[in-house]
Design a protein around this motif. Sequence first.
Motif, PDB file in Angstrom:
ATOM      1  N   TYR A 131       4.562  10.779   2.555  1.00 33.34           N
ATOM      2  CA  TYR A 131       3.985   9.523   2.090  1.00 33.34           C
ATOM      3  C   TYR A 131       4.453   8.365   2.964  1.00 33.34           C
TER       4      TYR A 131
ATOM      5  N   TYR B 247       0.372   5.490   0.896  1.00 33.19           N
ATOM      6  CA  TYR B 247      -0.498   6.472   1.545  1.00 33.19           C
ATOM      7  C   TYR B 247       0.108   7.867   1.416  1.00 33.19           C
TER       8      TYR B 247
ATOM      9  N   LEU C  62       0.480  11.610   3.233  1.00 34.28           N
ATOM     10  CA  LEU C  62       0.518  12.111   4.602  1.00 34.28           C
ATOM     11  C   LEU C  62       0.554  13.638   4.536  1.00 34.28           C
TER      12      LEU C  62
ATOM     13  N   ILE D 103      -2.472   5.155  11.531  1.00 26.68           N
ATOM     14  CA  ILE D 103      -3.331   5.816  10.534  1.00 26.68           C
ATOM     15  C   ILE D 103      -4.292   6.800  11.198  1.00 26.68           C
TER      16      ILE D 103
ATOM     17  N   ILE E 296      -3.839  10.722   6.869  1.00 24.78           N
ATOM     18  CA  ILE E 296      -3.246   9.706   6.011  1.00 24.78           C
ATOM     19  C   ILE E 296      -4.338   9.168   5.099  1.00 24.78           C
ATOM     20  N   LYS E 297      -4.066   9.223   3.791  1.00 24.65           N
ATOM     21  CA  LYS E 297      -5.048   8.814   2.789  1.00 24.65           C
ATOM     22  C   LYS E 297      -4.439   7.715   1.923  1.00 24.65           C
ATOM     23  N   ALA E 298      -5.115   6.580   1.823  1.00 23.60           N
ATOM     24  CA  ALA E 298      -4.622   5.448   1.020  1.00 23.60           C
ATOM     25  C   ALA E 298      -4.703   5.776  -0.470  1.00 23.60           C
ATOM     26  N   LEU E 299      -3.651   5.440  -1.200  1.00 19.16           N
ATOM     27  CA  LEU E 299      -3.630   5.604  -2.657  1.00 19.16           C
ATOM     28  C   LEU E 299      -3.773   4.291  -3.367  1.00 19.16           C
TER      29      LEU E 299
ATOM     30  N   THR F  45       4.872   4.029   2.672  1.00 23.60           N
ATOM     31  CA  THR F  45       4.775   2.793   1.905  1.00 23.60           C
ATOM     32  C   THR F  45       4.781   1.645   2.900  1.00 23.60           C
ATOM     33  N   LYS F  46       3.987   0.623   2.605  1.00 22.99           N
ATOM     34  CA  LYS F  46       3.859  -0.522   3.507  1.00 22.99           C
ATOM     35  C   LYS F  46       4.126  -1.794   2.721  1.00 22.99           C
TER      36      LYS F  46
ATOM     37  N   LYS G 125       0.843  -1.200   0.000  1.00 25.22           N
ATOM     38  CA  LYS G 125       0.000   0.000   0.000  1.00 25.22           C
ATOM     39  C   LYS G 125       0.874   1.244   0.000  1.00 25.22           C
TER      40      LYS G 125
END
Length: 156
Positions: free
Chosen positions: A50, A35, A37, A127, A152-155, A52-53, A33
């Motif tokens: 941003y 995100y 920020l 989050i 934080i918004k998921a992309l 990254t996970k 994922k």
Amino acid sequence: MKKKSLLCYILIILFFFLSIVMLLKTNQNKIDKIYLLYGENNHIEIKNGYITKSNNLVNIDFGIFNFNLDAVKSSTMTVYIDLNGNKENIFTKSLINNSSHSVSNLHNNSIGTCKRSFNEKEFKSLIDNLYFTLEYIDVNDNSNQTTTKLYIKALK
């Protein structure tokens, strides 16, 4: 003939072993994922961050920030998770000027990065409960601080 067969067998095993290693390495670095920020209040704006996970490994680039004062003598930036008043710092950075005539400009400054492991519950807490605090001493030697929630918004 036996030497050629043995050499061929060793090469096949070596190729198979290297293929497995490459496959594991590729899957290990796969980003699950991404995100965005960001955050702001009346005094500061944080943008271009941003997360990254990959599995449980989280890379965070906190982005850049702008501060509404032209200059400060020193500052400390802290990013933390706040769960019902229990604060867990995940990043701290201090800027101190030792010269009495020098001041820091806090416009378009990079906050910094960190890399940590989070399980799913900890990541959910990150989050929903991430904050940024800037503590600073202005040019008149007044101590102040300002805090903003980081969104934080998921992309992906």
